[in-house]
Design a protein around this motif. Sequence first.
Motif, short mmCIF file in Angstrom:
data_model
loop_
_atom_site.label_atom_id
_atom_site.label_comp_id
_atom_site.label_asym_id
_atom_site.label_seq_id
_atom_site.Cartn_x
_atom_site.Cartn_y
_atom_site.Cartn_z
N LEU A 1 17.28 -41.31 -13.13
CA LEU A 1 16.33 -41.34 -12.02
C LEU A 1 14.94 -40.92 -12.45
CD1 LEU A 1 18.49 -39.88 -9.10
CD2 LEU A 1 18.06 -42.25 -9.69
N THR A 2 14.73 -40.57 -13.70
CA THR A 2 13.40 -40.19 -14.17
C THR A 2 12.53 -41.44 -14.30
OG1 THR A 2 14.21 -40.34 -16.45
CG2 THR A 2 14.23 -38.17 -15.40
N PRO A 3 11.22 -41.32 -14.05
CA PRO A 3 10.33 -42.50 -14.10
C PRO A 3 9.96 -42.86 -15.53
CG PRO A 3 9.08 -40.59 -13.45
CD PRO A 3 10.51 -40.11 -13.55
N ASP A 4 10.93 -43.29 -16.31
CA ASP A 4 10.69 -43.65 -17.70
C ASP A 4 10.05 -45.04 -17.76
OD1 ASP A 4 10.69 -44.12 -20.39
OD2 ASP A 4 12.78 -43.51 -20.71
N PRO A 5 8.80 -45.16 -18.23
CA PRO A 5 8.16 -46.49 -18.26
C PRO A 5 8.84 -47.47 -19.20
CG PRO A 5 6.82 -44.86 -19.42
CD PRO A 5 7.92 -44.10 -18.75
N GLU A 6 9.65 -46.97 -20.17
CA GLU A 6 10.34 -47.87 -21.07
C GLU A 6 11.35 -48.73 -20.33
OE1 GLU A 6 13.01 -47.68 -25.20
OE2 GLU A 6 12.43 -45.84 -24.14
N ARG B 1 -3.03 -56.43 -10.32
CA ARG B 1 -4.16 -56.12 -9.43
C ARG B 1 -4.82 -54.80 -9.81
NH1 ARG B 1 -3.50 -58.54 -3.41
NH2 ARG B 1 -2.37 -60.44 -3.94
N ILE B 2 -4.01 -53.82 -10.23
CA ILE B 2 -4.60 -52.55 -10.66
C ILE B 2 -5.46 -52.76 -11.90
CG2 ILE B 2 -4.07 -50.26 -11.57
CD1 ILE B 2 -1.59 -50.23 -9.81
N LEU B 3 -4.93 -53.49 -12.87
CA LEU B 3 -5.69 -53.74 -14.09
C LEU B 3 -6.96 -54.54 -13.82
CD1 LEU B 3 -2.73 -54.57 -16.53
CD2 LEU B 3 -4.06 -52.44 -16.41
N TYR B 4 -6.87 -55.47 -12.88
CA TYR B 4 -8.07 -56.22 -12.51
C TYR B 4 -9.12 -55.31 -11.88
CZ TYR B 4 -11.13 -59.35 -9.91
OH TYR B 4 -12.24 -59.98 -9.40
N THR C 1 6.24 -44.60 -8.78
CA THR C 1 5.90 -43.59 -9.81
C THR C 1 6.12 -44.15 -11.21
OG1 THR C 1 6.54 -41.84 -8.26
CG2 THR C 1 6.35 -41.25 -10.59
N THR C 2 7.20 -44.88 -11.41
CA THR C 2 7.43 -45.50 -12.72
C THR C 2 6.31 -46.47 -13.06
OG1 THR C 2 9.82 -45.34 -12.28
CG2 THR C 2 9.13 -46.77 -14.08
N LEU C 3 5.79 -47.17 -12.05
CA LEU C 3 4.68 -48.09 -12.27
C LEU C 3 3.43 -47.32 -12.70
CD1 LEU C 3 3.93 -51.13 -11.98
CD2 LEU C 3 3.04 -50.55 -9.72
N CYS C 4 3.22 -46.13 -12.13
CA CYS C 4 2.06 -45.32 -12.52
C CYS C 4 2.15 -44.89 -13.97
CB CYS C 4 1.96 -44.09 -11.61
SG CYS C 4 1.56 -44.44 -9.89
N TRP C 5 3.32 -44.43 -14.40
CA TRP C 5 3.49 -44.01 -15.79
C TRP C 5 3.34 -45.20 -16.73
CZ3 TRP C 5 3.26 -39.28 -17.59
CH2 TRP C 5 3.55 -38.20 -16.75
N SER C 6 3.82 -46.35 -16.32
CA SER C 6 3.67 -47.54 -17.16
C SER C 6 2.21 -47.94 -17.27
CB SER C 6 4.49 -48.69 -16.58
OG SER C 6 4.30 -49.86 -17.32
N LEU C 7 1.43 -47.74 -16.20
CA LEU C 7 0.02 -48.08 -16.23
C LEU C 7 -0.73 -47.28 -17.28
CD1 LEU C 7 -2.43 -49.54 -14.95
CD2 LEU C 7 -2.54 -47.66 -13.29
#
Length: 504
Positions: free
Chosen positions: A15-20, A34-37, A57-63
Motif C-alpha cells: 500500500l506504499t506509494p512506490d512510483p516504481e 497535463r501536469i507536465l504541460y 499520492t503515487t502519481l505525485c511521487w512519480s512526478l
Amino acid sequence: MYERFYGLRERPFNLTPDPEFLYLSRTHKEALNRILYGISQREGFTAILGDVGTGKTTLCWSLLGRLEGNVRTALILNPMLTEEELLRAILQDFDVRAGKSHPAPPGGFEQAAAYESGTGWTRSLSRKDLLDELARFLLECAENDVFCVVIIDEAQNLPIHTLEQLRMLSNLETAKKKLIQIIFVGQLEFGEKLKLAQLRALNQRISIRYRIEPLSRRETREYIYHRLRIASAPIDLTFSRAALRIIRRYSKGYPRLVNIICDRALLAGYSERSFLIKGRMVAKAARGLRGRAEFRRTRPLTAGALATAAGFLVVALLATLLLWIWRWMPPIDLQALRAPSPTQAMTRGEPPGRPAEADKPSVVEERPSGSIQDGAKQPARPPIQFEPSETLKERVQPAAPPLPEASSREVAVTPGREPLARPSGSRISEGPLVVQVHSLTTQQQLDWAIAQLRQEGYEPFYRVEDSWFVVYVGPYTDARLAEETQKDLVRRFSPTAFVRPPPQ
C-alpha cells in the motif's frame, strides 16, 4: 510470507506509494501529461482531483522523478498547517539556507552549520519575513533559469485562510513569467470547496483541472499483472477469470482496494499451495475485508440498471395488452353505428344504414355450413333464390303442427346447416331468415370476422354492397332459432346484429 513460495522479489501489492509500481491508466496518463504541460508552460495553478484510493499520492511521487534538472520541487504531504507552518515547510523542502540577514546564533561551527541547513533559522521569523525569504529564493532561481513547483497532496484538508495565502504566492512573478507554480492534488471535496464565494479569486486562477477515474475492467487486469511483473512474479502465477471479475466487482476499479484484495488472495493461494488464484480465494479475501459472513456474487443493481429493467417491463406489458386487444376485440362496425334500428330495417326489408339497391346486382359468397352446437361439417348447398317483395311478416307462419311423440326432441333442420334445438312452441316460417352480423370496410377485417364465426361453429357468408363487406349467418327456416342465434351473436360478437330476410 508468500514471497519466497512464489519467488517474488518483494510484495507486489504493497500500500506504499512506490512510483516504481505506478500503472498509467488512461486517466492517470492524462493527468500526468497535463501536469507536465502546466510546468513547461509556467502555469500558475493546477488541480488534479480523484476519489479516495485512486492513486493520487503515487502519481505525485512519480512526478518528482520525471521532472527535469531545472525544476525544483517542494512536496507537502500534510497540508493541515497554519499559514506560517506551511511557509516554513515550503522553505525546508526547497532547502533554502539562512541568508545574511539571519546570521547564525553564537556557538560552535557544527551548531552554525546545522542552523543554516535546517529550519531552525525560520522559527523566529514572522509571516512577512518568511514571504521575503521565499521571494528572494525564487528570484535567485529565476536568474539561473530554475522553475520552482509546490505540490500539495490531500489539498481538501487545506483551511480556507491557508488557500488564500497560497493564492497570494502566485503574485510572486516578474513582468514576463511566473516564479512559482502550485499543484493541488486532492479528493473530490476539494473541487466543491473551490466553489465557495471566499475562494472565487483562487478558483479563477486555476488554469488546468483534471479528474482521475477508477480503473476499467481491462485496466484492472492489466494493473494486477503489471505489479506482478515488477515484483518478478513467475509466469505461472495467474488469476482466473472469475477471480479477476470478483476483484473488479468488489474494488470498483480503485487501485488501493485492488491491492488489498490481491494481497489477501495471494495469501490464500499460498495456504493452498496453488499458483492459480481462483474466484473462491478472492471471495474469501473480500469477505474478510468486509467483515460480514457472505460476499455477494451478483453485481448490485444501480439506479440506471433498475430504470432500464423497469422500462423493459413496461414495454413488455404494453405489447402483451395490445396483442390481447388485437386478438379478442372485434373490428369497429362503422356502418352499424350509422344504421337505423333493427326494427326499422326489417320493416323496410333492407340492411340498416343502406338504401335498397334493386337495380345493382350483388354477389353472395356461400360457405359450407356446420352445426352451431358441435361445428360438424355439412355438404355445400346451392344458392337460395329469394323474391325481393317478400318481407319478414310474409314469411312467418302460424305455429307448426306438433311433432310426433317419438321425435319430440328433434329440431327443424335448415338446408346446409344443423340449427340449435328449438324450444316447444316455436314458429317455422315459410321462407328462410338470416342474421346480419357485421358491415366491414377492409378485407382484413372480413377475414378476421369470418374466422371468428367459424371457430365458434357458425357458417357465415358475405356479400359486397357498395364497397362494404356485409357478413351474415344463416339462413334459418325457424324464426325462433334465428332470434336465439341473433341474441347469442349480440352477446358474443356484435351488439348490432339483427334478424332480417336474406339479401337480394
